[in-house]
Design a protein around this motif. Sequence first.
Motif, PDB file in Angstrom:
ATOM      1  N   GLU B 142       0.910  -1.079   0.002  1.00 26.53           N
ATOM      2  CA  GLU B 142       0.022   0.083  -0.104  1.00 26.53           C
ATOM      3  C   GLU B 142       0.937   1.311   0.127  1.00 26.53           C
ATOM      4  O   GLU B 142       1.859   1.025   0.334  1.00 26.53           O
ATOM      5  CB  GLU B 142      -0.695  -0.002   1.171  1.00 26.53           C
ATOM      6  N   VAL B 272     -10.701  -1.816 -15.089  1.00 28.89           N
ATOM      7  CA  VAL B 272     -10.264  -0.762 -14.038  1.00 28.89           C
ATOM      8  C   VAL B 272     -11.502   0.159 -13.654  1.00 28.89           C
ATOM      9  O   VAL B 272     -11.293   0.984 -12.523  1.00 28.89           O
ATOM     10  CB  VAL B 272      -9.201  -0.112 -14.501  1.00 28.89           C
ATOM     11  N   ASP B 274     -15.527  -0.552 -13.325  1.00 28.48           N
ATOM     12  CA  ASP B 274     -16.081  -1.659 -13.368  1.00 28.48           C
ATOM     13  C   ASP B 274     -17.648  -1.387 -13.199  1.00 28.48           C
ATOM     14  O   ASP B 274     -18.117  -0.968 -11.895  1.00 28.48           O
ATOM     15  CB  ASP B 274     -15.738  -2.616 -11.910  1.00 28.48           C
ATOM     16  N   ASN B 294      -7.653   4.055  -8.230  1.00 32.31           N
ATOM     17  CA  ASN B 294      -8.730   2.925  -8.170  1.00 32.31           C
ATOM     18  C   ASN B 294      -9.836   3.295  -9.398  1.00 32.31           C
ATOM     19  O   ASN B 294     -10.777   3.199  -9.169  1.00 32.31           O
ATOM     20  CB  ASN B 294      -9.392   3.505  -6.857  1.00 32.31           C
ATOM     21  N   LEU B 475     -13.472   2.825  -5.239  1.00 24.80           N
ATOM     22  CA  LEU B 475     -12.489   1.927  -5.044  1.00 24.80           C
ATOM     23  C   LEU B 475     -12.521   0.845  -5.733  1.00 24.80           C
ATOM     24  O   LEU B 475     -13.594   0.180  -6.179  1.00 24.80           O
ATOM     25  CB  LEU B 475     -13.106   1.300  -3.317  1.00 24.80           C
ATOM     26  N   ARG B 476     -11.288   0.412  -6.205  1.00 28.05           N
ATOM     27  CA  ARG B 476     -10.965  -0.600  -7.213  1.00 28.05           C
ATOM     28  C   ARG B 476     -12.071  -0.666  -8.382  1.00 28.05           C
ATOM     29  O   ARG B 476     -12.681  -1.700  -8.620  1.00 28.05           O
ATOM     30  CB  ARG B 476     -11.136  -2.141  -6.465  1.00 28.05           C
TER      31      ARG B 476
END
Lengths: 382, 513
Positions: B142, B272, B274, B294, B475-476
Amino acid sequence: MAKSLGRRVMLALAAPVLAVAFAVAMSSIVLALSGSSPITAYIDMFDHARKLETMIDIGNRFTPLYISGVAAAIGFRMNLFNIGVEGQYLLATLFAAAAGGAVNLPPVLHIGLILIVAMTVGAAYSGVAGVLKVTRGVNEVISTIMLNVIAISGLVAWLVREWQAGGGVNASGGNAGVGTEPIPESGLMPNLNGFVEIFTREIKQGKKLTGVLVIALLVGIGYHVLVNRTRFGFDLRASGMNPFAAQAGGVPPKRMVVTAMVLSGAAAGLVGMSTLMDQGRYSPNFVRGLGFAGIGVTLLGRNHPVGIAIGALLFAFLDVSAGILQISGSASREIVVIMQGIILIAAVVAYEVVNRFRQREEAKDAAAALQSVPPAGIEVSA
Amino acid sequence: MAPAIELTGITKRFPGVVANDDVNLTVEAGEIHAICGENGAGKSTLMKILYGMQPPDEGTMAVDGQRVRFSSPSDAIEAGVGMVHQHFMLADNLTVLENVILGAEPRNWRGIDFKAARQHLSEVGEAYGLDVDPDDLVESLEVGERQRVEIIKVLYRGARILILDEPTAVLVPQEVEELFRNMRELKASGATILFIDHKLDEVLEIADSITVLRQGRTVATVKPEDVTAGDLAELMVGSELPTPDITDSTVTDAVALDVAELVVHDADERAVVDRVDLRIHKGEIVGIAGVEGNGQSELIDAIIGTQPVASGTISLLGADVTHASVRNRREAGIGYVPQDRHHEGLLLEAPLWENAMLGHQTQAPYAKGAFVDRRGAQGQTEQIRTEFDVRTPNVHVAAHALSGGNQQKLILGREMMAEPSVLIAAHPTRGIDVGAQAAVWDSIRAARAKGLATLLISADLDELIGLSDTIIVMLRGKLVATLDPAAVTPRDLGAYMTGAALEPAGQEVAADG
């Protein structure tokens, strides 16, 4: 304003003047070391250049060098290194010669056909490198160098035999007489001797100033308008300066690459025209090296239409001087090549130095402007 | 005991600017000393001088009472001064151990002596209470952990005086706390820390002394217990700090930008972005919060059109633009303030008026048919210059000659003058000074009142909370939470951004750091 304009002009001239001065100094040392008198050599060169006939030679050499410089510059403006002008112009000239020799048309049409074939072939051949770059990511430096080999040692060498006039090798067996079918008179651009003689005296020694000079000047003007005045030119320069910003600004990157290569190749196609119009046919010993020389010329001229002209004029003068040095015996003709090389290296260095100086000056001016307004900061915008 | 660092009369001039003007700084051994100041106050220059990257024009430096002259960073390291840069300098595909010893490898007859290196690393880790696994790949770490590796790297080389350049800029609040814990341990172990920051609450929390720089001069050195954040701000800028508050809502029912089920793939075909659903109404500012990386950049690129869409649709004012070219989208009214103005926003060597054209070069007043309308473009740029307060001698100056804040005002100006219907603003105030920041906020707010729909992406959580009508957390690659800016604190946001507030295990993660 006048002061800053003066400074801008001075800065623009500083680099090439420095480069040439440095080259002259270095060449003098080389000449002195090799046992020749630099002063005599320079006097010979300038005396020779003052003759009208020499000037005609310089003009004839200037024409292809300038077109070649502009062809390279179109690519350079967007950081595309079209090293393939050499192959493009030889291939284009061969096709144009074949087309011109195969037909019989009224003069204007005939000349137009030859020019269009030359530009189309140059554009298509250069476009191959552009398409390879955008579809397959092939670096254009590598592809154009390879395409040069394919064009010169492959296509041109083969086609010039295929399209040989009279269907066979000359009885003499030599290369000099061999070539494509001669272009009829209607396909050859008239020379400019008549025009020049209005202002001067009669041109002797059978020298003829090529009519393609007019086309070269049109190419230069076209280049200036295209690059500096049109939207397309802005897109081209933007892509060269910062491709990411250009793309975010709506410039389609792939299309720009292909278009720039095609335009560069179209200009390259015209490089061989002055020689073709003079000789009337493409022969296996057609003049080589103009494409590479053009890269040097545009480097010296900083992609600027007038700069390229000055570079081409300087190189043409040096090329033509080589002959007289040999005849007068005051120095070896190779000194000219040495000078051209030194000028180029010195120019690259000098431009960088001047550029840094200019950037510093600009930053200083902008900072000064900031300080003349009340202190940078808060009060103003809060 | 001699002070760890003593700078006297440091002056550094760059063409046209005095970056440091008679700076005096005393850092006592074993303290945490903060350097504050707005952008352009001369903090970075001072740190570069201290770390030997640039020589001062005047003045003297002393480390531990010894007069020193650094001509390169290695001199600084020799004297025990180490620097952790804001942008990490780590090789992703190497392990922590390999990264730490890179360039300072202990050797034995076979090559690198990994055993000795490992030994030394664990000694350093223990001595300073920094915990890392030497065999982890850096790419798996991280951001906060990477920073710890950077710090250990410096300590490994024997530094006892650490310079941290805006260490909290890249961290979420939870990671900041972890960093501060580490900093306190370092201090307890005898290290001296000099750090740059302009987040005032953080400075007040961690520092033992605070030195404020303004316009290249040291304004004051204060103790945190004697000042408030307001006092510090006043020292920094000479007046109250502006805040990005918006007043009443201008949100309408009309949807300006509608993103549905959007998926964007990276080079490895991984999503990347989603299945993102996002709606921005006229007069609304939607803020996207998220730790960098993210999927925010890819989301923006897909909306602008520089990145292809794998599936899903993007509609602008009801028209489908999913596969339209960048140019068509821009002509249809998408304005764009890129996150990195030098990378995507400007032609640095070109004059300002050509920069103003960029992105609008097909439209009046910049173009007339196929030609550039030079007079129109220059006139428009003059107008941007006055309305957006771009400080420049004239519009023919090259863009690189302007300061960051003025470059940003030019970019914002050119986008706003085109009266877009949707503005994509990525980090619009990153790296610019407080004055320019307020100007940028003002113009976004003014356009919002006139019905502009804005997608705001920012790492500055105060900016997000202050400007946005709605905050969405990314996020993600997924949009994981929709929050009301009026009811959320930067701390809460941080918890959402790291995912801590979303999972049952989140509590523990936050507690452990």
